[in-house]
Design a protein around this motif. Structure first.
Motif, PDB file in Angstrom:
ATOM      1  N   PRO A 132      -5.018   4.535   5.551  1.00  0.00           N
ATOM      2  CA  PRO A 132      -4.790   3.596   4.444  1.00  0.00           C
ATOM      3  C   PRO A 132      -4.756   4.251   3.060  1.00  0.00           C
ATOM      4  CG  PRO A 132      -6.252   2.613   6.039  1.00  0.00           C
ATOM      5  CD  PRO A 132      -6.088   4.049   6.444  1.00  0.00           C
ATOM      6  N   PRO A 133      -5.676   5.179   2.724  1.00  0.00           N
ATOM      7  CA  PRO A 133      -5.549   5.839   1.416  1.00  0.00           C
ATOM      8  C   PRO A 133      -4.242   6.615   1.261  1.00  0.00           C
ATOM      9  CG  PRO A 133      -7.747   6.162   2.307  1.00  0.00           C
ATOM     10  CD  PRO A 133      -6.931   5.568   3.405  1.00  0.00           C
ATOM     11  N   LEU A 134      -3.788   7.241   2.341  1.00  0.00           N
ATOM     12  CA  LEU A 134      -2.511   7.953   2.273  1.00  0.00           C
ATOM     13  C   LEU A 134      -1.360   6.971   2.072  1.00  0.00           C
ATOM     14  CD1 LEU A 134      -2.957  10.613   5.112  1.00  0.00           C
ATOM     15  CD2 LEU A 134      -3.030  10.982   2.638  1.00  0.00           C
ATOM     16  N   ALA A 135      -1.416   5.842   2.776  1.00  0.00           N
ATOM     17  CA  ALA A 135      -0.364   4.839   2.627  1.00  0.00           C
ATOM     18  C   ALA A 135      -0.341   4.276   1.212  1.00  0.00           C
ATOM     19  CB  ALA A 135      -0.565   3.721   3.640  1.00  0.00           C
ATOM     20  N   ALA A 136      -1.524   4.159   0.589  1.00  0.00           N
ATOM     21  CA  ALA A 136      -1.615   3.586  -0.750  1.00  0.00           C
ATOM     22  C   ALA A 136      -0.877   4.421  -1.789  1.00  0.00           C
ATOM     23  CB  ALA A 136      -3.080   3.427  -1.151  1.00  0.00           C
ATOM     24  N   LEU A 137      -0.660   5.698  -1.494  1.00  0.00           N
ATOM     25  CA  LEU A 137       0.076   6.552  -2.423  1.00  0.00           C
ATOM     26  C   LEU A 137       1.553   6.187  -2.498  1.00  0.00           C
ATOM     27  CD1 LEU A 137      -1.473  10.018  -1.452  1.00  0.00           C
ATOM     28  CD2 LEU A 137      -2.088   8.551  -3.395  1.00  0.00           C
ATOM     29  N   LYS A 138       2.083   5.525  -1.473  1.00  0.00           N
ATOM     30  CA  LYS A 138       3.513   5.230  -1.404  1.00  0.00           C
ATOM     31  C   LYS A 138       3.823   3.738  -1.326  1.00  0.00           C
ATOM     32  CE  LYS A 138       5.308   9.439  -1.180  1.00  0.00           C
ATOM     33  NZ  LYS A 138       6.361   9.923  -2.123  1.00  0.00           N
ATOM     34  N   VAL A 139       2.927   2.968  -0.730  1.00  0.00           N
ATOM     35  CA  VAL A 139       3.228   1.571  -0.417  1.00  0.00           C
ATOM     36  C   VAL A 139       2.679   0.643  -1.502  1.00  0.00           C
ATOM     37  CG1 VAL A 139       2.885  -0.283   1.251  1.00  0.00           C
ATOM     38  CG2 VAL A 139       3.248   2.069   2.046  1.00  0.00           C
ATOM     39  N   LYS A 140       3.517  -0.263  -1.948  1.00  0.00           N
ATOM     40  CA  LYS A 140       3.120  -1.315  -2.883  1.00  0.00           C
ATOM     41  C   LYS A 140       3.588  -2.647  -2.305  1.00  0.00           C
ATOM     42  CE  LYS A 140       1.714   1.871  -5.759  1.00  0.00           C
ATOM     43  NZ  LYS A 140       0.277   2.123  -5.977  1.00  0.00           N
ATOM     44  N   PRO A 141       2.869  -3.736  -2.560  1.00  0.00           N
ATOM     45  CA  PRO A 141       1.639  -3.885  -3.334  1.00  0.00           C
ATOM     46  C   PRO A 141       0.416  -3.498  -2.512  1.00  0.00           C
ATOM     47  CG  PRO A 141       2.311  -6.006  -2.476  1.00  0.00           C
ATOM     48  CD  PRO A 141       3.384  -5.028  -2.082  1.00  0.00           C
ATOM     49  N   PRO A 142      -0.753  -3.413  -3.146  1.00  0.00           N
ATOM     50  CA  PRO A 142      -1.982  -3.043  -2.431  1.00  0.00           C
ATOM     51  C   PRO A 142      -2.334  -3.988  -1.288  1.00  0.00           C
ATOM     52  CG  PRO A 142      -2.302  -2.855  -4.804  1.00  0.00           C
ATOM     53  CD  PRO A 142      -0.963  -3.517  -4.603  1.00  0.00           C
ATOM     54  N   SER A 143      -1.889  -5.254  -1.371  1.00  0.00           N
ATOM     55  CA  SER A 143      -2.203  -6.204  -0.304  1.00  0.00           C
ATOM     56  C   SER A 143      -1.602  -5.775   1.028  1.00  0.00           C
ATOM     57  CB  SER A 143      -1.704  -7.605  -0.673  1.00  0.00           C
ATOM     58  OG  SER A 143      -0.303  -7.594  -0.901  1.00  0.00           O
ATOM     59  N   LEU A 144      -0.463  -5.086   0.981  1.00  0.00           N
ATOM     60  CA  LEU A 144       0.146  -4.581   2.211  1.00  0.00           C
ATOM     61  C   LEU A 144      -0.714  -3.479   2.825  1.00  0.00           C
ATOM     62  CD1 LEU A 144       4.026  -4.319   1.680  1.00  0.00           C
ATOM     63  CD2 LEU A 144       2.801  -5.589   3.440  1.00  0.00           C
ATOM     64  N   VAL A 145      -1.230  -2.613   1.961  1.00  0.00           N
ATOM     65  CA  VAL A 145      -2.096  -1.542   2.452  1.00  0.00           C
ATOM     66  C   VAL A 145      -3.373  -2.137   3.048  1.00  0.00           C
ATOM     67  CG1 VAL A 145      -3.379   0.544   1.829  1.00  0.00           C
ATOM     68  CG2 VAL A 145      -1.173   0.055   0.738  1.00  0.00           C
ATOM     69  N   LEU A 146      -3.894  -3.187   2.413  1.00  0.00           N
ATOM     70  CA  LEU A 146      -5.086  -3.846   2.946  1.00  0.00           C
ATOM     71  C   LEU A 146      -4.802  -4.441   4.321  1.00  0.00           C
ATOM     72  CD1 LEU A 146      -7.975  -4.841   2.639  1.00  0.00           C
ATOM     73  CD2 LEU A 146      -7.074  -6.857   1.427  1.00  0.00           C
ATOM     74  N   ALA A 147      -3.633  -5.063   4.469  1.00  0.00           N
ATOM     75  CA  ALA A 147      -3.267  -5.627   5.773  1.00  0.00           C
ATOM     76  C   ALA A 147      -3.148  -4.533   6.822  1.00  0.00           C
ATOM     77  CB  ALA A 147      -1.949  -6.386   5.652  1.00  0.00           C
ATOM     78  N   TYR A 148      -2.601  -3.389   6.432  1.00  0.00           N
ATOM     79  CA  TYR A 148      -2.491  -2.255   7.356  1.00  0.00           C
ATOM     80  C   TYR A 148      -3.878  -1.767   7.759  1.00  0.00           C
ATOM     81  CZ  TYR A 148      -1.423   2.536   8.884  1.00  0.00           C
ATOM     82  OH  TYR A 148      -1.323   3.712   9.599  1.00  0.00           O
ATOM     83  N   ALA A 149      -4.788  -1.690   6.784  1.00  0.00           N
ATOM     84  CA  ALA A 149      -6.159  -1.257   7.083  1.00  0.00           C
ATOM     85  C   ALA A 149      -6.838  -2.234   8.040  1.00  0.00           C
ATOM     86  CB  ALA A 149      -6.961  -1.142   5.787  1.00  0.00           C
ATOM     87  N   VAL A 150      -6.588  -3.534   7.859  1.00  0.00           N
ATOM     88  CA  VAL A 150      -7.164  -4.528   8.760  1.00  0.00           C
ATOM     89  C   VAL A 150      -6.645  -4.326  10.185  1.00  0.00           C
ATOM     90  CG1 VAL A 150      -7.226  -6.987   9.328  1.00  0.00           C
ATOM     91  CG2 VAL A 150      -7.616  -6.242   6.976  1.00  0.00           C
ATOM     92  N   CYS A 151      -5.367  -4.021  10.315  1.00  0.00           N
ATOM     93  CA  CYS A 151      -4.795  -3.752  11.649  1.00  0.00           C
ATOM     94  C   CYS A 151      -5.469  -2.546  12.299  1.00  0.00           C
ATOM     95  CB  CYS A 151      -3.293  -3.505  11.541  1.00  0.00           C
ATOM     96  SG  CYS A 151      -2.330  -4.973  11.116  1.00  0.00           S
ATOM     97  N   LEU A 152      -5.705  -1.499  11.521  1.00  0.00           N
ATOM     98  CA  LEU A 152      -6.391  -0.322  12.057  1.00  0.00           C
ATOM     99  C   LEU A 152      -7.837  -0.649  12.420  1.00  0.00           C
ATOM    100  CD1 LEU A 152      -5.085   2.520   9.710  1.00  0.00           C
ATOM    101  CD2 LEU A 152      -4.384   2.031  12.060  1.00  0.00           C
TER     102      LEU A 152
END
Length: 217
Positions: A168-188
């Protein structure tokens, strides 16, 4: 001339079998991560697209190496702590005779006591006594299967925890908005919890399968 005796089949090491399966898990997680970073969409990549992305990270042998490196970052005791969420005496063998055996209808506790004597309540003593029984029955089909599944899901759980921490921190460098990264972290996180649960269940099954064999064998 007589026929040559057939060569004995050499069993494939359990660790190697699980390493191949774990490599598939690593490759799939990397493919999903690559798709997520490339498209900013939280979805499983299509089969052809996923295979294409996998080709960019190297052959399957590379995934196997990565899987082995990730899984071997932790000792068996640390892995057990992660799986059972217990720091002291995490191995299920430490509760074999006090909790797990009596709760399993297949295990004849009276027979176990007659055959092997009483076992102290102390977790270390229980685990040592259980391990002796395991070594005597480790090649029984039910024990082999439970051990295979436990080791696989244990290493998968540890690997998925590393993905949860790192990706998730690596994804946050490229992916916007942060809510998408949060959803990805929840999946993990869901992946880790499900696999950890499967590992814990198979570890307990391994313990009770050994006790069942020992009480009837």
């Amino acid at each position: 001339m007589g026929k040559k005796p057939a060569a004995a089949k050499v069993p494939v090491p359990l660790k190697l079998i699980n390493r191949v399966m774990l490599a598939t898990v690593v490759a799939a997680n990397i493919a999903v991560f690559a798709a997520f970073v490339a498209t900013s969409k939280l979805a499983l990549p299509k089969l052809d697209g996923g295979l294409g992305m996998l080709s960019t990270i190297g052959p399957a042998s590379l995934a196997a190496v990565v899987a082995g490196v990730l899984a071997d970052q932790f000792s068996p005791l640390t892995k057990a702590r992660i799986v059972y969420l217990r720091w002291a005496d995490p191995l299920p063998g430490g509760r074999a005779f006090s909790d797990l055996g009596p709760a399993d209808a297949r295990v004849d506790m009276d027979s176990l006591r007659q055959r092997h004597g009483e076992v102290a309540i102390d977790a270390h003593a229980q685990n040592r006594a259980w391990f002796k029984l395991y070594k005597a029955h480790e090649n029984k089909p039910g024990v082999l299967d439970a051990n295979k599944q436990y080791l696989l899901y244990r290493d998968y759980a540890v690997t998925s925890l590393l993905f949860l921490i790192a990706l998730p921190p690596l994804a946050a460098l490229k992916v916007k908005p942060p809510s998408l990264v949060l959803a990805y972290a929840v999946c993990l996180l869901v992946q880790f919890l499900l696999v950890r649960g499967a590992a814990a269940q198979n570890g307990r099954r391994l313990v009770t399968n050994v006790l069942s064999e020992a009480s009837h064998g």
